[in-house]
Write an enzyme that holds these catalytic residues in place. Structure first.
Site, short mmCIF file in Angstrom:
data_model
loop_
_atom_site.label_atom_id
_atom_site.label_comp_id
_atom_site.label_asym_id
_atom_site.label_seq_id
_atom_site.Cartn_x
_atom_site.Cartn_y
_atom_site.Cartn_z
N HIS A 61 0.81 -1.21 0.00
CA HIS A 61 0.00 0.00 0.00
C HIS A 61 0.85 1.27 0.00
O HIS A 61 1.98 1.28 0.49
CB HIS A 61 -0.90 0.04 1.24
CG HIS A 61 -1.80 -1.14 1.37
ND1 HIS A 61 -2.09 -1.72 2.58
CD2 HIS A 61 -2.48 -1.87 0.44
CE1 HIS A 61 -2.92 -2.74 2.39
NE2 HIS A 61 -3.16 -2.85 1.10
N LYS A 71 5.73 6.31 7.30
CA LYS A 71 5.22 5.44 8.36
C LYS A 71 6.36 4.98 9.27
O LYS A 71 7.46 4.70 8.80
CB LYS A 71 4.54 4.21 7.77
CG LYS A 71 3.34 4.51 6.91
CD LYS A 71 2.79 3.28 6.24
CE LYS A 71 1.62 3.62 5.34
NZ LYS A 71 1.15 2.46 4.59
N TYR A 130 1.32 1.42 13.52
CA TYR A 130 2.17 2.35 12.80
C TYR A 130 1.69 3.78 12.95
O TYR A 130 0.51 4.05 13.05
CB TYR A 130 2.33 1.98 11.33
CG TYR A 130 1.10 1.60 10.56
CD1 TYR A 130 0.58 2.45 9.61
CD2 TYR A 130 0.48 0.37 10.76
CE1 TYR A 130 -0.53 2.09 8.86
CE2 TYR A 130 -0.63 0.01 10.02
CZ TYR A 130 -1.14 0.88 9.08
OH TYR A 130 -2.24 0.53 8.35
N ASP A 166 -6.75 -6.32 -1.98
CA ASP A 166 -5.31 -6.40 -2.28
C ASP A 166 -5.02 -7.36 -3.43
O ASP A 166 -4.02 -7.20 -4.13
CB ASP A 166 -4.53 -6.82 -1.04
CG ASP A 166 -4.41 -5.69 -0.01
OD1 ASP A 166 -4.83 -4.55 -0.32
OD2 ASP A 166 -3.91 -5.96 1.09
#
Length: 179
Positions: A61, A71, A130, A166
């Site tokens: 992603h 991140k 995250y 996904d």
């Protein structure tokens, strides 16, 4: 805290110093001044949390600019194989990936700057957390297919559990850089 720079420029692994005694352990997981002094000067604005059973694969992603997200990723419990793919068109490592094992016992974290696709597979039951440098934006969210043969990522799991969303992400196209 130890900060380790890796082959893909901008990706930094952070390994905390743990202090143990008969009660357990303590460590500092984030210190803005220390992180900034070691190449991570970000203002994190959103925290995310996911639980995955063994074999769940999430990714790869990213968010398109101007909504790109850096991140700082880690696991609170369990272990995950974390993968980053360099999508920066002017980078000498454009289209290359690197893998890391994030381990709750070790406490290691990985800083993934804007310009990378990111994904992970849970090697056991895992809580993955995250910090993000930008807010989630539905219109900006995107990704590339986890098993794209051009990327050649070895995830180490025969039949991972991958969401329908996904499974249909597009392949990596080096002729149409994203960042």
């Amino acid at each position: 805290m130890e900060f380790i720079k890796h082959r893909l420029s901008g990706v930094i692994e952070c390994i905390p110093t743990k202090f143990y005694d008969e009660r357990g352990f303590f460590y500092e997981s984030y210190n803005q001044k220390r992180f900034a002094a070691n190449g991570i000067p970000e203002d994190f604005v959103q925290d995310n949390y996911s639980f995955s059973t063994k074999g769940v694969l999430r990714g790869l992603h990213f968010q398109h600019n101007p909504n790109g997200q850096g991140k700082l990723v880690r696991v609170m419990t369990g272990k995950a194989l974390d993968v980053v793919v360099d999508l920066r068109k002017d980078s000498p490592t454009f289209g290359q990936h690197e893998k890391f094992v994030l381990d709750a016992d070790k406490g290691n974290m990985l800083y993934v700057p804007i310009g990378f696709a990111h994904g992970f597979i849970a090697l056991e039951e895992t809580i993955f957390v995250y910090k993000c440098t930008n807010f989630w934006n539905k219109e900006a969210e995107s990704g590339i297919r986890w098993n794209d043969p051009k990327l050649g990522i070895e995830w180490g799991v025969e039949n991972p559990i991958v969401s329908d969303k996904d499974q249909i992400l597009p392949d990596f196209d080096p002729n149409h850089p994203i960042f």
